[in-house]
Design a protein around this motif. Structure first.
Motif, PDB file in Angstrom:
ATOM      1  N   MET A  83       0.834  -1.169   0.000  1.00  0.00           N
ATOM      2  CA  MET A  83       0.000   0.000   0.000  1.00  0.00           C
ATOM      3  C   MET A  83       0.885   1.240   0.000  1.00  0.00           C
ATOM      4  O   MET A  83       1.810   1.344   0.775  1.00  0.00           O
ATOM      5  CB  MET A  83      -0.890  -0.037   1.238  1.00  0.00           C
ATOM      6  N   LEU A  84       0.583   2.145  -0.892  1.00  0.00           N
ATOM      7  CA  LEU A  84       1.348   3.377  -1.003  1.00  0.00           C
ATOM      8  C   LEU A  84       0.867   4.389   0.032  1.00  0.00           C
ATOM      9  O   LEU A  84      -0.320   4.527   0.287  1.00  0.00           O
ATOM     10  CB  LEU A  84       1.171   3.984  -2.388  1.00  0.00           C
ATOM     11  N   SER A  85       1.806   5.101   0.591  1.00  0.00           N
ATOM     12  CA  SER A  85       1.428   6.182   1.502  1.00  0.00           C
ATOM     13  C   SER A  85       1.123   7.421   0.677  1.00  0.00           C
ATOM     14  O   SER A  85       1.434   7.507  -0.526  1.00  0.00           O
ATOM     15  CB  SER A  85       2.545   6.444   2.501  1.00  0.00           C
ATOM     16  N   PHE A  86       0.553   8.395   1.308  1.00  0.00           N
ATOM     17  CA  PHE A  86       0.191   9.621   0.620  1.00  0.00           C
ATOM     18  C   PHE A  86       1.424  10.342   0.092  1.00  0.00           C
ATOM     19  O   PHE A  86       1.416  10.849  -1.035  1.00  0.00           O
ATOM     20  CB  PHE A  86      -0.614  10.528   1.560  1.00  0.00           C
ATOM     21  N   SER A  87       2.478  10.381   0.871  1.00  0.00           N
ATOM     22  CA  SER A  87       3.692  11.079   0.438  1.00  0.00           C
ATOM     23  C   SER A  87       4.333  10.386  -0.767  1.00  0.00           C
ATOM     24  O   SER A  87       4.827  11.046  -1.681  1.00  0.00           O
ATOM     25  CB  SER A  87       4.693  11.197   1.591  1.00  0.00           C
ATOM     26  N   SER A  88       4.321   9.060  -0.791  1.00  0.00           N
ATOM     27  CA  SER A  88       4.884   8.366  -1.951  1.00  0.00           C
ATOM     28  C   SER A  88       4.001   8.559  -3.184  1.00  0.00           C
ATOM     29  O   SER A  88       4.493   8.662  -4.314  1.00  0.00           O
ATOM     30  CB  SER A  88       5.079   6.886  -1.652  1.00  0.00           C
TER      31      SER A  88
ATOM     32  N   VAL B 109       2.178  11.293  -3.825  1.00  0.00           N
ATOM     33  CA  VAL B 109       2.453  12.649  -4.288  1.00  0.00           C
ATOM     34  C   VAL B 109       3.803  12.689  -4.988  1.00  0.00           C
ATOM     35  O   VAL B 109       3.953  13.318  -6.046  1.00  0.00           O
ATOM     36  CB  VAL B 109       2.393  13.646  -3.104  1.00  0.00           C
ATOM     37  N   PHE B 110       4.806  12.020  -4.430  1.00  0.00           N
ATOM     38  CA  PHE B 110       6.129  12.010  -5.037  1.00  0.00           C
ATOM     39  C   PHE B 110       6.098  11.349  -6.415  1.00  0.00           C
ATOM     40  O   PHE B 110       6.731  11.831  -7.352  1.00  0.00           O
ATOM     41  CB  PHE B 110       7.123  11.300  -4.110  1.00  0.00           C
ATOM     42  N   SER B 111       5.349  10.266  -6.552  1.00  0.00           N
ATOM     43  CA  SER B 111       5.281   9.595  -7.855  1.00  0.00           C
ATOM     44  C   SER B 111       4.619  10.486  -8.904  1.00  0.00           C
ATOM     45  O   SER B 111       5.045  10.503 -10.060  1.00  0.00           O
ATOM     46  CB  SER B 111       4.554   8.260  -7.731  1.00  0.00           C
ATOM     47  N   TRP B 112       3.595  11.214  -8.506  1.00  0.00           N
ATOM     48  CA  TRP B 112       2.952  12.128  -9.464  1.00  0.00           C
ATOM     49  C   TRP B 112       3.858  13.300  -9.805  1.00  0.00           C
ATOM     50  O   TRP B 112       3.839  13.796 -10.934  1.00  0.00           O
ATOM     51  CB  TRP B 112       1.598  12.621  -8.930  1.00  0.00           C
ATOM     52  N   ARG B 113       4.638  13.768  -8.835  1.00  0.00           N
ATOM     53  CA  ARG B 113       5.589  14.842  -9.133  1.00  0.00           C
ATOM     54  C   ARG B 113       6.615  14.374 -10.154  1.00  0.00           C
ATOM     55  O   ARG B 113       7.009  15.115 -11.054  1.00  0.00           O
ATOM     56  CB  ARG B 113       6.312  15.288  -7.856  1.00  0.00           C
TER      57      ARG B 113
END
Length: 177
Positions: free
Chosen positions: A1-6, A8-12
């Motif tokens: 499960m991906l965390s919110f920060s990961s 956001v980082f992947s979309w960045r």
């Protein structure tokens, strides 16, 4: 499960890859915005509609372009009436698409001389697709026949019902005063 920060980082990181393709992305955004802005008016008066209303192609007499009906009754020609409910007018125009033209032999058999006639004008407002214009239409309520563009048409029950509803709820036309 991906965390919110990961997440956001992947979309960045994905957006950074688009940095190389700025021109394509900007053209795509402009194209999408222009479709959103220009799409509804182009659909409203679409010239791609394959139907015709009273044997007139929809690019000339488009049902969505008619926004006002004027009426003069033969019993009282000095009292012009008007109707502006666009929903009912569109319904009437859709029903007029289903009217059947009378053949020339049927037209010669018609004896409409002494019958009650109601004169309508279909008003088309100006837009970017066409100029303002009025179309004359004669309605013979006893026979359920319309005369439009040098031709007679037999109406179905839905169209006759529309005419009855519209004529009963018309108001005095104050535009000429």
């Amino acid at each position: 499960m991906l965390s919110f920060s990961s997440f956001v980082f992947s979309w960045r990181m994905r957006l950074l890859r688009l940095k190389k393709h700025k021109f394509v992305v900007s053209i795509s955004i402009v194209f999408i915005i222009s479709i959103i802005i220009l799409g509804p008016p182009a659909y409203k008066e679409s010239w791609l509609d394959p139907f015709s209303t009273l044997n007139v192609p929809n690019r000339v007499l488009h049902p969505h372009a008619i926004n006002k009906l004027g009426m003069i009754n033969s019993k009282d020609p000095f009292l012009p009436l008007s109707y502006t409910d666009e929903g009912k007018i569109r319904e009437l125009m859709r029903n007029l698409q289903r009217s059947t033209p009378l053949s020339t032999s049927e037209q010669t058999l018609l004896a409409l001389d002494g019958q009650k006639v109601i004169y309508f004008s279909l008003h088309r407002a100006p837009s970017s697709y066409h100029e303002e214009q009025d179309y004359a239409l004669q309605y013979y309520p006893e026979e359920g026949i319309v005369f439009f563009g040098h031709q007679y048409f037999r109406l179905n029950e839905a169209t006759i019902n529309n005419f009855v509803q519209i004529t009963s709820s018309m108001t005095k036309d104050d535009s000429n005063e």
